[in-house]
Design an enzyme around this catalytic site. Structure first.
Site, PDB file in Angstrom:
ATOM      1  N   ARG A  12       4.908  10.878  -2.608  1.00  0.00           N
ATOM      2  CA  ARG A  12       4.550  10.777  -1.202  1.00  0.00           C
ATOM      3  C   ARG A  12       5.785  10.967  -0.320  1.00  0.00           C
ATOM      4  O   ARG A  12       6.782  10.273  -0.469  1.00  0.00           O
ATOM      5  CB  ARG A  12       3.953   9.382  -0.949  1.00  0.00           C
ATOM      6  N   TYR A  64      10.959   9.040   1.289  1.00  0.00           N
ATOM      7  CA  TYR A  64      10.962   8.027   0.235  1.00  0.00           C
ATOM      8  C   TYR A  64      11.648   8.469  -1.049  1.00  0.00           C
ATOM      9  O   TYR A  64      11.744   7.687  -1.988  1.00  0.00           O
ATOM     10  CB  TYR A  64       9.518   7.596  -0.065  1.00  0.00           C
ATOM     11  N   ALA A  70       3.070  -0.724   4.913  1.00  0.00           N
ATOM     12  CA  ALA A  70       2.516  -0.788   6.263  1.00  0.00           C
ATOM     13  C   ALA A  70       2.048  -2.191   6.648  1.00  0.00           C
ATOM     14  O   ALA A  70       2.001  -2.519   7.839  1.00  0.00           O
ATOM     15  CB  ALA A  70       1.359   0.205   6.393  1.00  0.00           C
ATOM     16  N   HIS A  77      12.787  -2.332   2.593  1.00  0.00           N
ATOM     17  CA  HIS A  77      12.179  -1.071   3.017  1.00  0.00           C
ATOM     18  C   HIS A  77      13.053   0.057   2.491  1.00  0.00           C
ATOM     19  O   HIS A  77      14.277  -0.025   2.539  1.00  0.00           O
ATOM     20  CB  HIS A  77      12.096  -0.984   4.543  1.00  0.00           C
ATOM     21  N   ARG A 125       6.920   0.890  13.659  1.00  0.00           N
ATOM     22  CA  ARG A 125       7.576   0.375  12.456  1.00  0.00           C
ATOM     23  C   ARG A 125       8.758  -0.539  12.784  1.00  0.00           C
ATOM     24  O   ARG A 125       9.356  -1.132  11.881  1.00  0.00           O
ATOM     25  CB  ARG A 125       8.061   1.527  11.576  1.00  0.00           C
ATOM     26  N   ASN A 185       8.315  -5.335  -0.728  1.00  0.00           N
ATOM     27  CA  ASN A 185       8.152  -4.171   0.138  1.00  0.00           C
ATOM     28  C   ASN A 185       6.658  -4.107   0.446  1.00  0.00           C
ATOM     29  O   ASN A 185       5.876  -3.583  -0.346  1.00  0.00           O
ATOM     30  CB  ASN A 185       8.631  -2.895  -0.550  1.00  0.00           C
ATOM     31  N   HIS A 234       3.929  -4.477   9.214  1.00  0.00           N
ATOM     32  CA  HIS A 234       3.780  -4.379  10.667  1.00  0.00           C
ATOM     33  C   HIS A 234       2.444  -4.908  11.172  1.00  0.00           C
ATOM     34  O   HIS A 234       2.221  -4.932  12.381  1.00  0.00           O
ATOM     35  CB  HIS A 234       3.933  -2.909  11.085  1.00  0.00           C
ATOM     36  N   PRO A 252       0.800  -1.227   0.000  1.00  0.00           N
ATOM     37  CA  PRO A 252       0.000   0.000   0.000  1.00  0.00           C
ATOM     38  C   PRO A 252       0.832   1.275   0.000  1.00  0.00           C
ATOM     39  O   PRO A 252       1.868   1.368   0.644  1.00  0.00           O
ATOM     40  CB  PRO A 252      -0.832  -0.106   1.273  1.00  0.00           C
ATOM     41  N   ASN A 253       0.323   2.230  -0.764  1.00  0.00           N
ATOM     42  CA  ASN A 253       0.860   3.584  -0.886  1.00  0.00           C
ATOM     43  C   ASN A 253       2.161   3.674  -1.666  1.00  0.00           C
ATOM     44  O   ASN A 253       2.628   4.773  -1.955  1.00  0.00           O
ATOM     45  CB  ASN A 253       1.011   4.260   0.482  1.00  0.00           C
ATOM     46  N   ASP A 295       1.692 -15.684   6.588  1.00  0.00           N
ATOM     47  CA  ASP A 295       1.289 -17.055   6.271  1.00  0.00           C
ATOM     48  C   ASP A 295       1.454 -17.344   4.782  1.00  0.00           C
ATOM     49  O   ASP A 295       1.892 -18.433   4.397  1.00  0.00           O
ATOM     50  CB  ASP A 295      -0.152 -17.308   6.707  1.00  0.00           C
ATOM     51  N   ARG A 330      12.606   5.221  12.753  1.00  0.00           N
ATOM     52  CA  ARG A 330      11.308   5.879  12.621  1.00  0.00           C
ATOM     53  C   ARG A 330      10.425   5.542  13.819  1.00  0.00           C
ATOM     54  O   ARG A 330      10.911   5.132  14.866  1.00  0.00           O
ATOM     55  CB  ARG A 330      10.677   5.464  11.288  1.00  0.00           C
ATOM     56  N   GLU A 387      12.756  -9.184   2.142  1.00  0.00           N
ATOM     57  CA  GLU A 387      11.940  -8.059   2.615  1.00  0.00           C
ATOM     58  C   GLU A 387      12.762  -6.790   2.461  1.00  0.00           C
ATOM     59  O   GLU A 387      13.915  -6.742   2.905  1.00  0.00           O
ATOM     60  CB  GLU A 387      11.579  -8.290   4.083  1.00  0.00           C
ATOM     61  N   SER A 421      13.141   3.204   3.702  1.00  0.00           N
ATOM     62  CA  SER A 421      13.693   3.939   4.848  1.00  0.00           C
ATOM     63  C   SER A 421      14.245   2.946   5.869  1.00  0.00           C
ATOM     64  O   SER A 421      13.927   1.758   5.836  1.00  0.00           O
ATOM     65  CB  SER A 421      12.614   4.811   5.495  1.00  0.00           C
TER      66      SER A 421
END
Length: 142
Positions: free
Chosen positions: A17, A22, A75, A98, A109, A72, A78, A9-10, A85, A105, A96, A100
């Site tokens: 953004r 970012y 949100a 990220h 997070r 990535n 978290h 998301p986002n 699963d 932060r 995985e 940032s």
């Protein structure tokens, strides 16, 4: 190597953004650079703001020949036991990533529900995190 890059998301708003966190480059520019750098590899991309759609796409790797995933989850990193699963059901390594450094932060997070289902984690290198994720996958294949 067939690699799937998945954004949650986002992340469709990269370059717009919160550029202080970012950056100002778009995901499209990042993908173009990755595809040029890894011209002998197939890099597929998927982004969704919907948790279930992300799970559906990840599960497709069970049959589509994907050999590794750079994820990535935004949100959902978290919050999503369901993504955790789904990752556990895959037969390919998942890195995985990220953009940032999530540990510099907000406290919420600092915890990832996905890390235990991934081969490794890369954080804090902006869009270069995706390249580092691909390098980690390719190192596993060697």
């Amino acid at each position: 190597m067939k690699i799937l890059v998945v954004n949650g998301p986002n992340l469709n708003l990269l370059g717009q953004r919160e550029p202080g966190i970012y950056g100002t480059d778009s995901m499209e520019a990042c993908l173009a650079s990755l595809r040029e750098r890894y011209a002998d590899d197939e890099i597929d991309y998927y982004q969704s703001n919907v948790e279930g759609f992300l799970i559906d796409r990840l599960q497709q790797t069970l049959t589509d020949g994907t050999q590794g995933v750079v994820l990535n989850a935004g949100a959902y990193t978290h919050t999503s036991v369901a993504l955790h699963d789904a990752l556990r059901s895959l037969h390919v390594p998942v890195i995985e990533v990220h953009l940032s450094n999530v540990h510099r932060r907000e406290a919420f997070r600092h915890t990832s529900l996905l890390t235990a289902a991934c081969l490794g984690v890369i954080a804090g290198f902006g869009l270069d995190s995706y390249r580092l994720g691909i390098e980690a996958l390719k190192a596993q294949q060697a």
